[in-house]
Design an enzyme around this catalytic site. Structure first.
Site, PDB file in Angstrom:
ATOM      1  CG  ASN A  78      49.360  39.243  40.668  1.00 38.89           C
ATOM      2  OD1 ASN A  78      50.588  39.127  40.716  1.00 38.89           O
ATOM      3  ND2 ASN A  78      48.598  39.234  41.752  1.00 38.89           N
ATOM      4  CD1 TRP A  79      52.329  37.362  34.964  1.00 38.86           C
ATOM      5  CD2 TRP A  79      54.557  37.276  34.698  1.00 38.86           C
ATOM      6  NE1 TRP A  79      52.602  37.632  33.664  1.00 38.86           N
ATOM      7  CE2 TRP A  79      53.960  37.592  33.458  1.00 38.86           C
ATOM      8  CE3 TRP A  79      55.946  37.169  34.772  1.00 38.86           C
ATOM      9  CZ2 TRP A  79      54.716  37.800  32.293  1.00 38.86           C
ATOM     10  CZ3 TRP A  79      56.701  37.375  33.616  1.00 38.86           C
ATOM     11  CH2 TRP A  79      56.077  37.681  32.397  1.00 38.86           C
ATOM     12  CE  LYS A  80      47.889  35.728  42.416  1.00 46.49           C
ATOM     13  NZ  LYS A  80      46.791  35.036  43.078  1.00 46.49           N
TER      14      LYS A  80
ATOM     15  N   GLY B 132      45.458  35.893  37.580  1.00 44.48           N
ATOM     16  CA  GLY B 132      46.554  35.198  38.252  1.00 44.48           C
ATOM     17  C   GLY B 132      47.007  33.999  37.422  1.00 44.48           C
TER      18      GLY B 132
ATOM     19  CG  HIS C  99      46.974  40.394  45.643  1.00 40.23           C
ATOM     20  ND1 HIS C  99      46.827  39.209  46.319  1.00 40.23           N
ATOM     21  CD2 HIS C  99      46.496  40.191  44.398  1.00 40.23           C
ATOM     22  CE1 HIS C  99      46.288  38.307  45.496  1.00 40.23           C
ATOM     23  NE2 HIS C  99      46.077  38.879  44.328  1.00 40.23           N
TER      24      HIS C  99
ATOM     25  CB  SER D 119      39.027  31.360  39.380  1.00 38.42           C
ATOM     26  OG  SER D 119      39.726  30.833  40.489  1.00 38.42           O
TER      27      SER D 119
ATOM     28  N   GLY E 293      42.620  31.683  42.949  1.00 45.99           N
ATOM     29  CA  GLY E 293      43.390  30.443  42.867  1.00 45.99           C
ATOM     30  C   GLY E 293      42.613  29.201  43.240  1.00 45.99           C
TER      31      GLY E 293
ATOM     32  CD  GLU F 164      47.853  35.687  46.467  1.00 39.59           C
ATOM     33  OE1 GLU F 164      48.826  36.169  45.871  1.00 39.59           O
ATOM     34  OE2 GLU F 164      46.984  34.982  45.914  1.00 39.59           O
TER      35      GLU F 164
ATOM     36  CD  GLU G 234      42.600  40.164  42.530  1.00 40.81           C
ATOM     37  OE1 GLU G 234      42.839  39.808  41.384  1.00 40.81           O
ATOM     38  OE2 GLU G 234      43.402  40.033  43.463  1.00 40.81           O
TER      39      GLU G 234
HETATM   40  P1  13P Z   1      43.739  33.627  40.052  1.00 38.48           P
HETATM   41  O1  13P Z   1      43.379  34.155  38.668  1.00 38.48           O
HETATM   42  O2  13P Z   1      44.831  32.606  40.004  1.00 38.48           O
HETATM   43  O3  13P Z   1      42.542  33.187  40.798  1.00 38.48           O
HETATM   44  O4  13P Z   1      44.371  34.871  40.851  1.00 38.48           O
HETATM   45  C1  13P Z   1      43.698  36.071  40.858  1.00 38.48           C
HETATM   46  C2  13P Z   1      44.552  37.088  41.498  1.00 38.48           C
HETATM   47  O5  13P Z   1      44.837  37.018  42.678  1.00 38.48           O
HETATM   48  C3  13P Z   1      45.063  38.178  40.657  1.00 38.48           C
HETATM   49  O6  13P Z   1      45.643  39.180  41.415  1.00 38.48           O
END
Ligand code: 13P
Length: 253
Positions: free
Chosen positions: A9-11, A233, A95, A212, A173, A97, A167
């Site tokens: 997931n590149w966000k 992420g 997600h 993470s 993150g 977020e 998650e």
């Molecule tokens: P991180 O791997 O940066 O913690 O993010 C996880 C994530 O939200 C994947 O969708």
């Protein structure tokens, strides 16, 4: 045996040039991996780049969101049909977020999931508790509600067409990963929740871990019996790290 899936997931990161470079690294790095499904979820504008570069490879691609509407006057939204137009195999839905910053409720997420399935896209349904919810003993209630949103709207069979990603919000993150035991406990709970409706669907359902996940902890997480892959992420933004996690999944089979 469930085939592992590692999805990046590149966000909202990178540029078109970055996307091309990252895709080149992923394509080269995972070319020989035949026991794991690999996918990337770039920002919407770069889905075209993904389609162009990945079409002849085994790497799948998907979006980070999808509209709950079929089409029409919904400014700024992207329909599931448009995603299939660009060859998307996956769409992340729910997600944390988006739940946090875009006000997505369980009922909205349930509808997004249904729209993706209706267009033949595999939704990756994200579920997970905040730190406060975990500390007040509400983890199972929260993730149970997240998954029930799909079961109640579309029936347990809808989960045969999707993937779940656990998650924990406190691990996203932050560099703080759930321990393999902590993650396994929630994954087993989710599988049992589905099994209460359909043992068959539960046995087939891939439940990814996200939060993470890195090359250094992927092996131990993926060794857990109910962890069937990862939603990555930060580590998905570096080809070498992402490929190394894919390798961990390939070796876990
Ligand atoms: P991180 O791997 O940066 O913690 O993010 C996880 C994530 O939200 C994947 O969708």
């Amino acid at each position: 045996m469930r085939r592992p899936l590692i999805a990046g997931n590149w966000k909202m990161n990178g540029s078109k040039i970055d996307a091309e470079e990252l895709l080149r690294g992923v394509i080269a790095g995972v070319a020989d991996m035949n026991k794991v499904d690999v996918a990337v979820c770039p920002p919407f504008p770069y889905l075209y780049v993904a389609e162009q570069m990945l079409a002849e490879t085994a790497v799948g691609w998907g979006s980070q969101d999808v509209s709950r509407e079929e089409g029409g006057a919904f400014t700024g939204q992207t329909s599931a049909a448009m995603l299939t137009d660009f060859g998307c195999r996956y769409a992340i839905v729910g997600h944390s977020e988006r739940r946090q910053f875009n006000g997505e409720t369980d009922s909205i997420v349930g509808r997004k999931y249904a729209r993706a399935v209706a267009e033949g896209i595999i939704p990756i349904l994200c579920v997970g508790e905040t730190l406060e919810e975990r500390e007040s003993g509400k983890t199972e209630e929260v993730v149970g509600n997240h998954i029930d949103a799909v079961i109640n709207l579309s029936g347990v069979e809808a989960l045969a067409h999707g993937v779940v990603a656990y998650e924990p919000v406190w691990a996203i993150g932050t560099g703080v990963t759930a321990t393999p035991d902590q993650a396994q406990e929630v994954h087993a709970f989710l599988r049992a929740r589905v099994a209460a409706k359909s043992r068959e669907v539960a046995d087939q359902l891939r439940i990814l871990y996200g939060g993470s996940m890195k090359p250094g902890n992927a092996v131990d997480l993926l060794a857990q019996s109910d962890i069937d892959g990862g939603l990555i992420g930060g580590a998905a933004l570096k080809a070498a790290d992402f490929v190394s996690i894919c390798q961990a999944a390939q070796s876990s089979v």
